[in-house]
Enzyme design. Structure first.
Site, short mmCIF file in Angstrom:
data_model
loop_
_atom_site.label_atom_id
_atom_site.label_comp_id
_atom_site.label_asym_id
_atom_site.label_seq_id
_atom_site.Cartn_x
_atom_site.Cartn_y
_atom_site.Cartn_z
N ASN A 9 1.13 -1.09 0.11
CA ASN A 9 -0.17 -0.20 0.12
C ASN A 9 1.40 1.17 0.05
O ASN A 9 1.24 1.61 1.32
CB ASN A 9 -0.76 -0.15 1.62
CG ASN A 9 -1.79 1.12 1.65
OD1 ASN A 9 -1.63 1.91 0.47
ND2 ASN A 9 -2.32 1.16 2.53
N LYS A 11 0.15 4.09 -0.19
CA LYS A 11 -0.53 5.36 0.69
C LYS A 11 -0.38 6.57 -0.51
O LYS A 11 -0.16 6.44 -2.04
CB LYS A 11 -0.12 5.52 1.72
CG LYS A 11 -0.11 4.71 2.68
CD LYS A 11 -0.25 4.35 4.11
CE LYS A 11 -0.44 3.26 4.95
NZ LYS A 11 -0.19 3.59 6.30
N HIS A 94 -9.76 0.74 5.62
CA HIS A 94 -7.74 0.85 5.76
C HIS A 94 -8.48 1.74 7.08
O HIS A 94 -9.14 2.88 7.52
CB HIS A 94 -7.21 1.62 4.94
CG HIS A 94 -5.77 1.75 5.59
ND1 HIS A 94 -5.06 2.37 6.22
CD2 HIS A 94 -4.85 0.84 4.93
CE1 HIS A 94 -3.62 2.16 6.47
NE2 HIS A 94 -3.78 1.51 6.19
N GLU A 96 -6.86 4.51 7.90
CA GLU A 96 -6.69 5.66 8.06
C GLU A 96 -7.85 6.31 7.11
O GLU A 96 -8.36 7.36 7.99
CB GLU A 96 -5.57 5.69 7.12
CG GLU A 96 -4.20 5.28 8.08
CD GLU A 96 -2.93 4.92 6.31
OE1 GLU A 96 -2.96 5.14 5.56
OE2 GLU A 96 -2.11 5.03 7.67
N GLU A 166 -4.99 -5.16 10.35
CA GLU A 166 -4.03 -4.92 10.95
C GLU A 166 -4.30 -4.21 11.84
O GLU A 166 -5.34 -3.08 12.64
CB GLU A 166 -3.99 -3.72 9.62
CG GLU A 166 -4.46 -4.23 8.61
CD GLU A 166 -4.17 -3.35 7.51
OE1 GLU A 166 -2.50 -3.07 7.51
OE2 GLU A 166 -4.35 -1.72 7.09
N GLY A 172 2.30 1.50 10.73
CA GLY A 172 3.73 2.55 10.70
C GLY A 172 4.46 3.21 12.77
O GLY A 172 4.67 4.35 12.58
N SER A 212 3.63 -2.13 10.40
CA SER A 212 4.85 -2.61 10.47
C SER A 212 5.91 -4.91 9.93
O SER A 212 6.55 -4.53 11.01
CB SER A 212 5.09 -2.12 11.88
OG SER A 212 4.59 -1.38 12.49
C1 PEP Z 1 -0.66 -0.35 6.03
O1 PEP Z 1 -0.62 0.87 6.27
O2 PEP Z 1 -1.44 -1.18 6.05
C2 PEP Z 1 0.02 -0.63 7.32
C3 PEP Z 1 0.27 -1.91 7.45
O3 PEP Z 1 1.38 0.13 7.26
P1 PEP Z 1 3.22 -0.13 7.62
O4 PEP Z 1 3.62 -1.67 7.15
O5 PEP Z 1 3.43 1.16 7.60
O6 PEP Z 1 2.64 -0.04 8.94
#
Ligand code: PEP
Length: 249
Positions: A9, A11, A94, A96, A166, A172, A212
């Site tokens: 992703n 973003k 997601h 976000e 997630e 992040g 992460s």
């Molecule tokens: C994400 O935004 O779906 C995500 C898992 O981000 P990150 O890997 O940076 O934690």
């Protein structure tokens, strides 16, 4: 052999030129990769990345889409537009989007159904905040997001759905759920799916972990029985980290 679904992703990162450059490198370095790999660039880069990925097994994904097919919806991008560009999967719900743009389960569900109607695979994201986890609400939150997100999805269409677990506190932040903790939540998601669709159908659903994921933790996560892939944010922005994640075995 079990095949994993590794999705990147991107973003709100990368210009068209930067996206094309990354896609070209990935196409080259992931040739012959045995996993199902997808990249989800920003809307502005989809057409250019689609062009680069022609002839590659890397699939094109989108990060979101509007809840209607077309019409007076300023600023939205429709499922038909995504389909027209060759988008195969779309990330929906997601955290976000849920937290910064207040997308609720009903809206996410509307998008899931619309994606399925047009043959685009939804990646339904679910996850709890730290506060929800610490106050014992984890299962209630995840259960609701799965049930509401999949409302009206029949068993035949379930095959096209990926669920991405997630934990919001791991996105992040550099904090990863331990493989054991993640697997326990994945097992719970499968239990919820079994309640809705039966054991067999639930077993076949791909459940990705996201939060992460890095080259040095991906193998331990993927070794868990209920983890079928990864949704990768930050580490998907560079070949040096995304390639070893996609080639973790
Ligand atoms: C994400 O935004 O779906 C995500 C898992 O981000 P990150 O890997 O940076 O934690």
């Amino acid at each position: 052999m079990r095949s994993y679904f590794i999705a990147g992703n991107w973003k709100m990162h990368k210009t068209v030129a930067e996206s094309v450059a990354l896609a070209k490198e990935l196409k080259d370095k992931l040739a012959g990769c045995s996993e199902k790999v997808l990249v989800a660039p920003a809307f502005t880069s989809l057409a250019a990345v689609a062009e680069v990925l022609k002839g590659s097994s890397i699939l094109l994904g989108a990060q979101n889409m509007g809840p209607e097919e077309q019409g007076a919806h300023t600023g939205e991008v429709s499922v038909l537009m995504l389909k027209d560009l060759g988008v195969k999967a779309v990330i929906l719900g997601h955290s976000e989007r849920r937290h910064s743009y207040l997308e609720g389960d009903a809206l996410v569900n509307k998008k899931v159904l619309l994606a399925l109607k047009h043959g685009i695979e939804p990646i339904l994201c679910v996850g709890e905040t730290l506060e929800e986890r610490e106050s014992g609400k984890l299962e209630a939150v995840i259960g609701t997001q799965v049930r509401e997100g999949l409302k009206g999805v029949d068993e035949g269409s379930l095959k096209a759905v990926t669920v991405a677990y997630e934990p919001v506190w791991a996105i992040g932040t550099g904090k990863t759920a331990t493989p054991e903790d993640a697997d326990a939540v994945h097992a719970y998601i499968r239990k919820v799916l079994a309640g809705l669709y039966g054991e067999q159908a639930a077993k076949a659903v791909c459940i990705q972990y996201g939060g992460s994921v890095k080259p040095d933790n991906v193998a331990a996560l993927m070794a868990k029985p209920n983890i079928d892939g990864a949704l990768v944010g930050g580490a998907s922005l560079k070949t040096e980290s995304f390639v070893p994640i996609a080639r973790f075995r």
